[in-house]
Design an enzyme around this catalytic site. Structure first.
Site, PDB file in Angstrom:
ATOM      1  N   TYR A 141       0.816  -1.215   0.000  1.00  0.00           N
ATOM      2  CA  TYR A 141       0.000   0.000   0.000  1.00  0.00           C
ATOM      3  C   TYR A 141       0.850   1.266   0.000  1.00  0.00           C
ATOM      4  CZ  TYR A 141      -4.678  -1.997   0.794  1.00  0.00           C
ATOM      5  OH  TYR A 141      -5.877  -2.622   0.659  1.00  0.00           O
ATOM      6  N   LYS A 191       3.121 -15.238   3.629  1.00  0.00           N
ATOM      7  CA  LYS A 191       3.397 -16.049   2.443  1.00  0.00           C
ATOM      8  C   LYS A 191       4.900 -16.275   2.430  1.00  0.00           C
ATOM      9  CE  LYS A 191       2.134 -18.071  -1.422  1.00  0.00           C
ATOM     10  NZ  LYS A 191       1.270 -19.282  -1.464  1.00  0.00           N
ATOM     11  N   ASP A 223      -2.872 -18.444   1.665  1.00  0.00           N
ATOM     12  CA  ASP A 223      -3.807 -19.251   0.868  1.00  0.00           C
ATOM     13  C   ASP A 223      -4.504 -20.280   1.742  1.00  0.00           C
ATOM     14  OD1 ASP A 223      -1.321 -20.490   1.135  1.00  0.00           O
ATOM     15  OD2 ASP A 223      -1.205 -21.197  -0.934  1.00  0.00           O
ATOM     16  N   ASP A 247      -6.569  -6.844   4.422  1.00  0.00           N
ATOM     17  CA  ASP A 247      -7.671  -6.248   3.668  1.00  0.00           C
ATOM     18  C   ASP A 247      -8.552  -7.361   3.100  1.00  0.00           C
ATOM     19  OD1 ASP A 247      -9.159  -4.253   2.236  1.00  0.00           O
ATOM     20  OD2 ASP A 247      -8.055  -4.816   0.434  1.00  0.00           O
ATOM     21  N   ASP A 251     -12.620  -8.864   4.553  1.00  0.00           N
ATOM     22  CA  ASP A 251     -13.858  -8.956   3.773  1.00  0.00           C
ATOM     23  C   ASP A 251     -14.390 -10.395   3.810  1.00  0.00           C
ATOM     24  OD1 ASP A 251     -13.483  -6.271   2.949  1.00  0.00           O
ATOM     25  OD2 ASP A 251     -14.325  -6.705   0.970  1.00  0.00           O
TER      26      ASP A 251
HETATM   27  C1  IPM Z   1     -10.545  -1.158   3.658  1.00  0.00           C
HETATM   28  C2  IPM Z   1     -10.709  -0.614   2.268  1.00  0.00           C
HETATM   29  C3  IPM Z   1      -9.545   0.318   1.956  1.00  0.00           C
HETATM   30  C4  IPM Z   1      -8.263  -0.501   2.045  1.00  0.00           C
HETATM   31  C5  IPM Z   1      -9.638   1.055   0.602  1.00  0.00           C
HETATM   32  C6  IPM Z   1     -10.917   1.845   0.481  1.00  0.00           C
HETATM   33  C7  IPM Z   1      -8.451   1.929   0.353  1.00  0.00           C
HETATM   34  O1  IPM Z   1     -10.823  -1.654   1.344  1.00  0.00           O
HETATM   35  O2  IPM Z   1     -10.445  -0.346   4.601  1.00  0.00           O
HETATM   36  O3  IPM Z   1     -10.530  -2.374   3.820  1.00  0.00           O
HETATM   37  O4  IPM Z   1      -7.886  -1.202   1.090  1.00  0.00           O
HETATM   38  O5  IPM Z   1      -7.615  -0.450   3.090  1.00  0.00           O
HETATM   39 MG    MG Z   2     -11.032  -3.565   2.269  1.00  0.00          MG
END
Ligand code: IPM
Ligand code: MG
Length: 363
Positions: A141, A191, A223, A247, A251
């Site tokens: 990042y 990894k 993985d 990240d 999710d």
């Molecule tokens: C998160 C989001 C952010 C990230 C984006 C919006 C930059 O996906 O906070 O998980 O990748 O950190």
């Molecule tokens: Mg995210």
């Protein structure tokens, strides 16, 4: 106590969910006798539109002079073709860096009322309670160099994944400290079979673990961790991982517990903590009044706990959310035949009612 907070509602569903979170915050502050001082500032696409900068200087200084920051979401397809530094997301990344928020805590808990909302079988997912500790200021990042260069048709893109020992050490300590107060398990995800960054990561985490003999440390490749997260989610306690892996896994964890809309986060480590739901700006449903505000509301709970040490008030919000779900309240992302969808503001109102019905002991 004086709660001095900067509110950055941002883009897409950001303003809708933040509005509900602020209402809940006002109500908790009210019943507990805390004084609120809120200031609203632009970030992301909203700030780009206003002044062609996704993080205006005035927004940064407001954040740095408050005790905590509440953020909705950033991101808008209107800026998809902008150069990197003029995308809404660049504002969020710079904010995280300006605040020095290197540890991003993302709990994923299955509310018992939501067993049927997970795509996994109830017997597999029941009891899931994990905390992802995502490194937030390093890795691909932020690593330099980064670029897209060359002429159309033969361009080359470069990103750099970079980690220093100090960056790994400090976030690992946050994970171990938190694990001490939980089930005392840290799973470090990397990894290391392919990446140098991960080999250094594993080495430093193993070294830090010696200071926490009561915590059990395991290592897993990303993985295989992704697979285990859907096979045996209840076995995870604290997951410690680098920026991009965190990240992605967070999710996925949102999916496991029924909806990403439920997930809250705290970004800590600097002077001022940053609190935001894990879901993004969801432009496809923005403005329709159907977004799930519970991630934003639960982010307020994390703010009260981590920035103000108001554990009772934080628990009050968490219990109110849990009670609201138990009564069958569901936004569209969680709705089923038996529990049809209600609006963003309606579920917010129900949480508020539950908060008022159970003022914390400190009131
Ligand atoms: C998160 C989001 C952010 C990230 C984006 C919006 C930059 O996906 O906070 O998980 O990748 O950190
Ligand atoms: Mg995210």
């Amino acid at each position: 106590m004086l709660l001095k907070i900067t509110v950055l509602s941002g883009d897409g569903i950001g303003p809708e969910v933040t509005e509900q979170a602020v209402l809940v915050l006002r109500s908790v502050a009210g019943v507990s006798g805390h004084q609120l001082e809120l200031q609203h500032k632009p970030i992301g696409g909203a700030a780009l539109k206003a002044c062609n900068d996704p993080l205006p200087a005035d927004t940064i200084s407001a954040c740095l002079s408050s005790s905590a920051v509440l953020l909705g979401a950033v991101g808008s397809p209107a800026f998809d073709h902008n150069p990197g530094h003029l995308r809404p997301e660049a504002g969020l990344l710079r904010l995280r860096r300006e605040l020095g928020a290197f540890a991003n805590l993302r709990p994923a808990i299955l509310f018992s009322a939501l067993e049927d909302c997970s795509p996994l079988r109830p017997d597999l997912v029941r009891g899931t309670d994990m905390l992802i500790v995502r490194e937030l200021l390093g890795g691909a990042y932020f690593g330099q160099p980064r670029s897209i260069e060359g002429i159309a048709g033969s361009r080359v893109a470069i990103n750099t994944m970079r980690y220093g020992e100090d960056e790994i050490d400090r976030v690992a300590r946050v994970a171990f400290e938190l694990a001490r107060k939980r089930r005392r398990k840290v799973l470090s995800v990397d990894k290391a079979n392919v990446l140098e960054c991960s080999r250094l990561w594993r080495e430093v985490v193993t070294r830090v673990a010696r200071d926490y003999p009561e915590v059990n440390l395991g290592h897993q490749y990303i993985d295989s961790a992704a697979m285990l997260l859907v096979q045996r989610p209840t076995e995870f306690d604290v997951i410690l991982t680098e920026n991009m892996f965190g990240d992605i896994l967070s999710d996925q964890a949102g999916g496991v517990v029924g909806s990403l809309g439920l997930l809250a986060s705290a970004s800590i480590g600097g002077q001022v903590g940053l609190y935001e739901p894990v879901h993004g700006s969801a432009p496809d449903i923005a403005g329709k009044g159907i977004a799930n505000p519970l991630g934003a509301i639960l982010s307020v709970a994390m703010m009260l706990r981590y920035s103000f040490q108001l554990d009772g008030e934080a628990a009050c919000i968490e219990n109110a959310v849990s009670a609201t779900l138990s009564q069958g309240a569901r936004t569209a992302d969680l709705a089923r035949k038996a529990h049809p969808a209600i609006s963003t503001s309606e579920i917010g109102r129900r949480v508020l009612e539950a908060v008022q019905a159970s003022a914390p002991a400190t009131a």
